[in-house]
Design a protein around this motif. Sequence first.
Motif, PDB file in Angstrom:
ATOM      1  N   GLN A   1       8.700  -1.437  -3.213  1.00 63.56           N
ATOM      2  CA  GLN A   1       7.666  -2.128  -2.446  1.00 63.56           C
ATOM      3  C   GLN A   1       7.030  -3.299  -3.176  1.00 63.56           C
ATOM      4  OE1 GLN A   1       5.240   1.638  -2.702  1.00 63.56           O
ATOM      5  NE2 GLN A   1       3.544   0.160  -2.747  1.00 63.56           N
ATOM      6  N   ASP A   2       7.229  -3.401  -4.493  1.00 61.47           N
ATOM      7  CA  ASP A   2       6.504  -4.405  -5.265  1.00 61.47           C
ATOM      8  C   ASP A   2       7.351  -5.595  -5.725  1.00 61.47           C
ATOM      9  OD1 ASP A   2       4.043  -2.976  -5.209  1.00 61.47           O
ATOM     10  OD2 ASP A   2       4.847  -1.610  -6.732  1.00 61.47           O
ATOM     11  N   SER A   3       8.634  -5.362  -6.037  1.00 65.21           N
ATOM     12  CA  SER A   3       9.463  -6.428  -6.595  1.00 65.21           C
ATOM     13  C   SER A   3       9.668  -7.558  -5.586  1.00 65.21           C
ATOM     14  CB  SER A   3      10.830  -5.884  -7.024  1.00 65.21           C
ATOM     15  OG  SER A   3      10.670  -4.890  -8.014  1.00 65.21           O
ATOM     16  N   ILE A   4       9.766  -8.777  -6.121  1.00 65.67           N
ATOM     17  CA  ILE A   4      10.054  -9.949  -5.285  1.00 65.67           C
ATOM     18  C   ILE A   4      11.546 -10.245  -5.370  1.00 65.67           C
ATOM     19  CG2 ILE A   4       9.624 -12.408  -4.928  1.00 65.67           C
ATOM     20  CD1 ILE A   4       6.875 -12.007  -6.201  1.00 65.67           C
TER      21      ILE A   4
ATOM     22  N   HIS B   1       0.795  -1.231   0.000  1.00 61.24           N
ATOM     23  CA  HIS B   1       0.000   0.000   0.000  1.00 61.24           C
ATOM     24  C   HIS B   1       0.830   1.284   0.000  1.00 61.24           C
ATOM     25  CE1 HIS B   1      -3.299  -2.697   0.806  1.00 61.24           C
ATOM     26  NE2 HIS B   1      -2.756  -3.092   1.944  1.00 61.24           N
ATOM     27  N   SER B   2       2.085   1.229   0.484  1.00 60.53           N
ATOM     28  CA  SER B   2       2.872   2.459   0.606  1.00 60.53           C
ATOM     29  C   SER B   2       4.349   2.143   0.379  1.00 60.53           C
ATOM     30  CB  SER B   2       2.667   3.080   1.993  1.00 60.53           C
ATOM     31  OG  SER B   2       3.042   2.153   3.010  1.00 60.53           O
ATOM     32  N   PRO B   3       5.183   3.172   0.099  1.00 55.02           N
ATOM     33  CA  PRO B   3       6.615   2.941  -0.185  1.00 55.02           C
ATOM     34  C   PRO B   3       7.422   2.609   1.069  1.00 55.02           C
ATOM     35  CG  PRO B   3       6.137   5.274  -0.219  1.00 55.02           C
ATOM     36  CD  PRO B   3       4.817   4.592  -0.044  1.00 55.02           C
ATOM     37  N   ARG B   4       7.195   1.426   1.588  1.00 60.57           N
ATOM     38  CA  ARG B   4       7.930   0.938   2.760  1.00 60.57           C
ATOM     39  C   ARG B   4       8.418  -0.476   2.469  1.00 60.57           C
ATOM     40  NH1 ARG B   4       3.659   1.386   7.464  1.00 60.57           N
ATOM     41  NH2 ARG B   4       2.348   0.615   5.762  1.00 60.57           N
ATOM     42  N   TRP B   5       9.693  -0.714   2.754  1.00 66.66           N
ATOM     43  CA  TRP B   5      10.263  -2.043   2.531  1.00 66.66           C
ATOM     44  C   TRP B   5      11.537  -2.224   3.355  1.00 66.66           C
ATOM     45  CZ3 TRP B   5       9.999   1.673  -1.335  1.00 66.66           C
ATOM     46  CH2 TRP B   5      11.219   2.255  -1.730  1.00 66.66           C
ATOM     47  N   VAL B   6      11.950  -3.471   3.510  1.00 66.26           N
ATOM     48  CA  VAL B   6      13.170  -3.800   4.259  1.00 66.26           C
ATOM     49  C   VAL B   6      14.314  -3.957   3.263  1.00 66.26           C
ATOM     50  CG1 VAL B   6      14.319  -5.532   5.699  1.00 66.26           C
ATOM     51  CG2 VAL B   6      11.939  -4.885   6.158  1.00 66.26           C
TER      52      VAL B   6
END
Length: 244
Positions: free
Chosen positions: A56-59, A25-30
Amino acid sequence: MKHYIQFDLDHIHLLSGIATQGSPHSPRWVKQYYLTYSFDGKDWTRHKSFDGNRDQDSIVRHWFKPRFHARLVRIYPETWNGAICLRAEIYGCRVEGLTSSALQETSLFVPQGHFKSKDEHRVLCGSHKCHPYATCKVKSGKPYCTCALECKNGNKACGSDGHVYKSVCELKKKACEKNKLIKVAKPTKCVLKESALQMSDPDTEEDDKLDYSIKVIFITLILLSVIGLIMFAVIVTRWIQSRK
Protein backbone atom coordinates in the motif's frame (compact mmCIF):
# COMPACT_ATOMS: atom_id res chain seq x y z
CA MET A 1 -19.60 -2.38 -15.09
CA LYS A 2 -15.89 -1.58 -15.15
CA HIS A 3 -14.54 0.80 -12.54
CA TYR A 4 -12.13 3.53 -13.58
CA ILE A 5 -10.52 6.76 -12.45
CA GLN A 6 -10.66 9.60 -14.97
CA PHE A 7 -8.22 12.51 -15.21
CA ASP A 8 -9.35 15.60 -17.13
CA LEU A 9 -6.24 17.67 -17.81
CA ASP A 10 -8.30 20.51 -19.31
CA HIS A 11 -5.76 20.95 -22.15
CA ILE A 12 -3.93 18.65 -24.55
CA HIS A 13 -0.78 17.30 -22.90
CA LEU A 14 2.10 15.17 -24.06
CA LEU A 15 2.10 12.43 -21.41
CA SER A 16 5.29 10.65 -20.43
CA GLY A 17 4.61 8.55 -17.33
CA ILE A 18 2.45 7.45 -14.42
CA ALA A 19 3.01 6.68 -10.73
CA THR A 20 0.68 4.74 -8.42
CA GLN A 21 0.27 3.90 -4.72
CA GLY A 22 -2.24 1.93 -2.65
CA SER A 23 -4.41 3.01 0.25
CA PRO A 24 -2.74 5.20 2.91
CA HIS A 25 -4.88 3.63 5.68
CA SER A 26 -5.35 -0.10 4.97
CA PRO A 27 -3.76 -2.99 2.98
CA ARG A 28 -5.58 -2.31 -0.28
CA TRP A 29 -3.94 -1.67 -3.64
CA VAL A 30 -4.28 -2.28 -7.38
CA LYS A 31 -1.98 -5.01 -8.74
CA GLN A 32 -2.56 -4.42 -12.45
CA TYR A 33 -4.35 -1.82 -14.57
CA TYR A 34 -4.61 -0.48 -18.09
CA LEU A 35 -5.03 3.00 -19.55
CA THR A 36 -7.26 4.59 -22.15
CA TYR A 37 -6.98 8.17 -23.39
CA SER A 38 -8.94 10.66 -25.47
CA PHE A 39 -8.81 14.14 -26.97
CA ASP A 40 -12.51 14.90 -26.61
CA GLY A 41 -14.07 12.29 -24.28
CA LYS A 42 -15.90 10.61 -27.16
CA ASP A 43 -13.28 8.55 -28.96
CA TRP A 44 -11.03 6.53 -26.63
CA THR A 45 -7.81 4.68 -27.41
CA ARG A 46 -6.55 1.85 -25.23
CA HIS A 47 -2.88 2.16 -24.35
CA LYS A 48 -1.56 -0.95 -22.53
CA SER A 49 -1.58 -2.82 -19.22
CA PHE A 50 0.87 -2.01 -16.42
CA ASP A 51 1.98 -3.79 -13.29
CA GLY A 52 0.68 -1.91 -10.28
CA ASN A 53 1.63 -2.08 -6.60
CA ARG A 54 2.69 -4.93 -4.32
CA ASP A 55 1.90 -3.07 -1.10
CA GLN A 56 0.00 0.00 0.00
CA ASP A 57 2.92 2.39 0.48
CA SER A 58 5.49 1.87 -2.30
CA ILE A 59 5.40 4.12 -5.37
CA VAL A 60 5.54 2.31 -8.72
CA ARG A 61 6.38 4.38 -11.79
CA HIS A 62 6.13 3.56 -15.49
CA TRP A 63 7.44 5.74 -18.34
CA PHE A 64 5.45 5.66 -21.55
CA LYS A 65 7.42 4.45 -24.57
CA PRO A 66 6.22 5.93 -26.77
CA ARG A 67 4.66 8.99 -25.18
CA PHE A 68 1.21 10.11 -26.29
CA HIS A 69 -1.08 13.14 -26.52
CA ALA A 70 -4.31 13.33 -24.57
CA ARG A 71 -6.63 15.58 -22.60
CA LEU A 72 -8.45 12.81 -20.75
CA VAL A 73 -6.97 9.65 -19.24
CA ARG A 74 -8.74 6.73 -17.59
CA ILE A 75 -7.18 4.10 -15.33
CA TYR A 76 -9.00 0.75 -15.32
CA PRO A 77 -8.05 -1.59 -12.43
CA GLU A 78 -7.78 -5.24 -13.53
CA THR A 79 -6.61 -7.02 -10.38
CA TRP A 80 -6.29 -5.76 -6.81
CA ASN A 81 -5.60 -6.72 -3.20
CA GLY A 82 -8.46 -6.41 -0.72
CA ALA A 83 -10.41 -3.77 -2.61
CA ILE A 84 -9.83 -1.20 -5.32
CA CYS A 85 -7.83 1.65 -3.86
CA LEU A 86 -5.48 3.74 -5.94
CA ARG A 87 -3.50 6.96 -5.69
CA ALA A 88 -2.04 8.10 -8.99
CA GLU A 89 0.03 10.83 -10.63
CA ILE A 90 0.39 11.39 -14.36
CA TYR A 91 3.47 13.11 -15.77
CA GLY A 92 3.48 15.26 -18.89
CA CYS A 93 3.72 18.70 -20.42
CA ARG A 94 0.97 20.91 -21.70
CA VAL A 95 0.90 21.65 -25.43
CA GLU A 96 0.54 25.40 -25.39
CA GLY A 97 -2.20 27.21 -27.29
CA LEU A 98 -4.28 24.13 -28.06
CA THR A 99 -7.58 22.86 -26.68
CA SER A 100 -9.69 19.88 -27.71
CA SER A 101 -12.29 22.23 -29.21
CA ALA A 102 -9.64 23.60 -31.59
CA LEU A 103 -8.62 20.24 -33.05
CA GLN A 104 -9.12 20.99 -36.71
CA GLU A 105 -5.96 21.19 -38.83
CA THR A 106 -3.17 21.84 -36.40
CA SER A 107 0.21 20.56 -35.29
CA LEU A 108 0.40 19.00 -31.83
CA PHE A 109 4.04 18.29 -31.20
CA VAL A 110 7.47 17.96 -32.75
CA PRO A 111 9.72 15.80 -30.51
CA GLN A 112 12.88 17.51 -29.31
CA GLY A 113 15.80 16.64 -27.06
CA HIS A 114 18.37 13.86 -26.85
CA PHE A 115 17.32 10.22 -26.87
CA LYS A 116 19.20 6.92 -26.81
CA SER A 117 16.99 4.91 -29.15
CA LYS A 118 14.43 5.29 -31.91
CA ASP A 119 11.61 4.04 -29.66
CA GLU A 120 12.36 6.70 -27.07
CA HIS A 121 12.11 9.32 -29.81
CA ARG A 122 8.71 8.13 -31.01
CA VAL A 123 5.45 9.65 -29.95
CA LEU A 124 1.93 8.23 -30.11
CA CYS A 125 -0.40 10.32 -32.22
CA GLY A 126 -3.78 8.92 -31.34
CA SER A 127 -3.20 5.20 -31.93
CA HIS A 128 -0.44 5.84 -34.49
CA LYS A 129 3.23 5.42 -33.60
CA CYS A 130 5.02 8.26 -35.37
CA HIS A 131 8.48 8.12 -36.93
CA PRO A 132 11.31 9.99 -35.15
CA TYR A 133 10.86 13.79 -35.28
CA ALA A 134 7.43 13.43 -36.92
CA THR A 135 4.71 16.01 -36.36
CA CYS A 136 1.41 14.84 -34.93
CA LYS A 137 -1.53 16.60 -36.57
CA VAL A 138 -5.27 16.41 -36.21
CA LYS A 139 -7.70 16.80 -39.08
CA SER A 140 -11.46 16.57 -38.63
CA GLY A 141 -10.86 15.27 -35.11
CA LYS A 142 -8.58 12.43 -36.26
CA PRO A 143 -4.85 12.49 -35.43
CA TYR A 144 -2.19 11.44 -37.94
CA CYS A 145 1.61 11.58 -38.31
CA THR A 146 3.48 13.53 -40.96
CA CYS A 147 7.12 14.09 -41.89
CA ALA A 148 6.33 17.29 -43.81
CA LEU A 149 8.50 19.59 -41.72
CA GLU A 150 8.84 23.15 -43.00
CA CYS A 151 12.58 23.81 -43.06
CA LYS A 152 14.16 27.22 -43.48
CA ASN A 153 17.73 28.02 -44.41
CA GLY A 154 20.15 27.40 -41.57
CA ASN A 155 23.62 26.23 -40.67
CA LYS A 156 24.75 22.86 -42.00
CA ALA A 157 24.50 19.94 -39.60
CA CYS A 158 26.52 16.75 -39.34
CA GLY A 159 24.37 13.68 -38.74
CA SER A 160 25.24 10.62 -36.66
CA ASP A 161 24.99 8.66 -39.94
CA GLY A 162 28.01 10.60 -41.27
CA HIS A 163 26.09 12.72 -43.79
CA VAL A 164 26.09 16.52 -43.94
CA TYR A 165 22.62 18.11 -44.06
CA LYS A 166 21.59 21.62 -45.07
CA SER A 167 20.23 22.26 -41.56
CA VAL A 168 19.16 20.51 -38.37
CA CYS A 169 15.59 20.63 -39.68
CA GLU A 170 16.62 18.84 -42.89
CA LEU A 171 18.38 16.21 -40.77
CA LYS A 172 15.19 15.57 -38.80
CA LYS A 173 13.08 15.51 -41.95
CA LYS A 174 15.29 12.85 -43.57
CA ALA A 175 15.37 10.84 -40.34
CA CYS A 176 11.59 10.91 -40.22
CA GLU A 177 11.23 9.88 -43.88
CA LYS A 178 13.69 6.99 -43.39
CA ASN A 179 12.16 6.04 -40.01
CA LYS A 180 15.67 6.15 -38.61
CA LEU A 181 16.94 8.01 -35.56
CA ILE A 182 19.67 10.39 -36.75
CA LYS A 183 21.13 12.74 -34.17
CA VAL A 184 23.29 15.82 -34.60
CA ALA A 185 26.94 14.78 -34.32
CA LYS A 186 30.29 16.56 -34.10
CA PRO A 187 31.52 17.91 -37.47
CA THR A 188 34.62 15.71 -37.25
CA LYS A 189 32.45 12.61 -37.68
CA CYS A 190 31.36 13.76 -41.14
CA VAL A 191 34.87 14.91 -42.09
CA LEU A 192 36.40 11.55 -41.15
CA LYS A 193 33.72 9.62 -43.02
CA GLU A 194 34.11 11.84 -46.08
CA SER A 195 37.86 11.22 -46.00
CA ALA A 196 37.29 7.47 -45.72
CA LEU A 197 34.92 7.57 -48.68
CA GLN A 198 37.45 9.46 -50.75
CA MET A 199 40.12 6.91 -49.87
CA SER A 200 37.86 4.08 -50.96
CA ASP A 201 36.67 5.85 -54.13
CA PRO A 202 36.79 3.30 -57.06
CA ASP A 203 38.20 5.95 -59.41
CA THR A 204 40.97 6.71 -56.92
CA GLU A 205 41.73 3.01 -56.58
CA GLU A 206 42.00 2.64 -60.36
CA ASP A 207 44.38 5.62 -60.52
CA ASP A 208 46.49 4.08 -57.76
CA LYS A 209 46.67 0.77 -59.63
CA LEU A 210 47.72 2.58 -62.81
CA ASP A 211 50.43 4.53 -60.98
CA TYR A 212 51.71 1.31 -59.42
CA SER A 213 51.89 -0.43 -62.83
CA ILE A 214 53.81 2.49 -64.33
CA LYS A 215 56.25 2.43 -61.43
CA VAL A 216 56.83 -1.33 -61.85
CA ILE A 217 57.49 -0.94 -65.59
CA PHE A 218 59.83 2.00 -64.98
CA ILE A 219 61.84 0.10 -62.33
CA THR A 220 61.98 -2.98 -64.57
CA LEU A 221 63.37 -0.91 -67.46
CA ILE A 222 66.01 0.61 -65.21
CA LEU A 223 67.07 -2.82 -63.94
CA LEU A 224 67.30 -4.16 -67.51
CA SER A 225 69.35 -1.13 -68.53
CA VAL A 226 71.76 -1.66 -65.62
CA ILE A 227 72.09 -5.37 -66.42
CA GLY A 228 72.70 -4.52 -70.09
CA LEU A 229 75.42 -2.04 -69.19
CA ILE A 230 77.11 -4.58 -66.89
CA MET A 231 77.03 -7.26 -69.60
CA PHE A 232 78.39 -4.75 -72.13
CA ALA A 233 81.23 -3.82 -69.77
CA VAL A 234 82.10 -7.50 -69.22
CA ILE A 235 82.17 -8.17 -72.97
CA VAL A 236 84.36 -5.13 -73.63
CA THR A 237 86.73 -6.10 -70.82
CA ARG A 238 87.16 -9.65 -72.16
CA TRP A 239 87.69 -8.33 -75.68
CA ILE A 240 90.45 -6.02 -74.48
CA GLN A 241 92.11 -8.83 -72.53
CA SER A 242 91.99 -11.13 -75.58
CA ARG A 243 93.89 -8.52 -77.68
CA LYS A 244 96.80 -8.41 -75.28
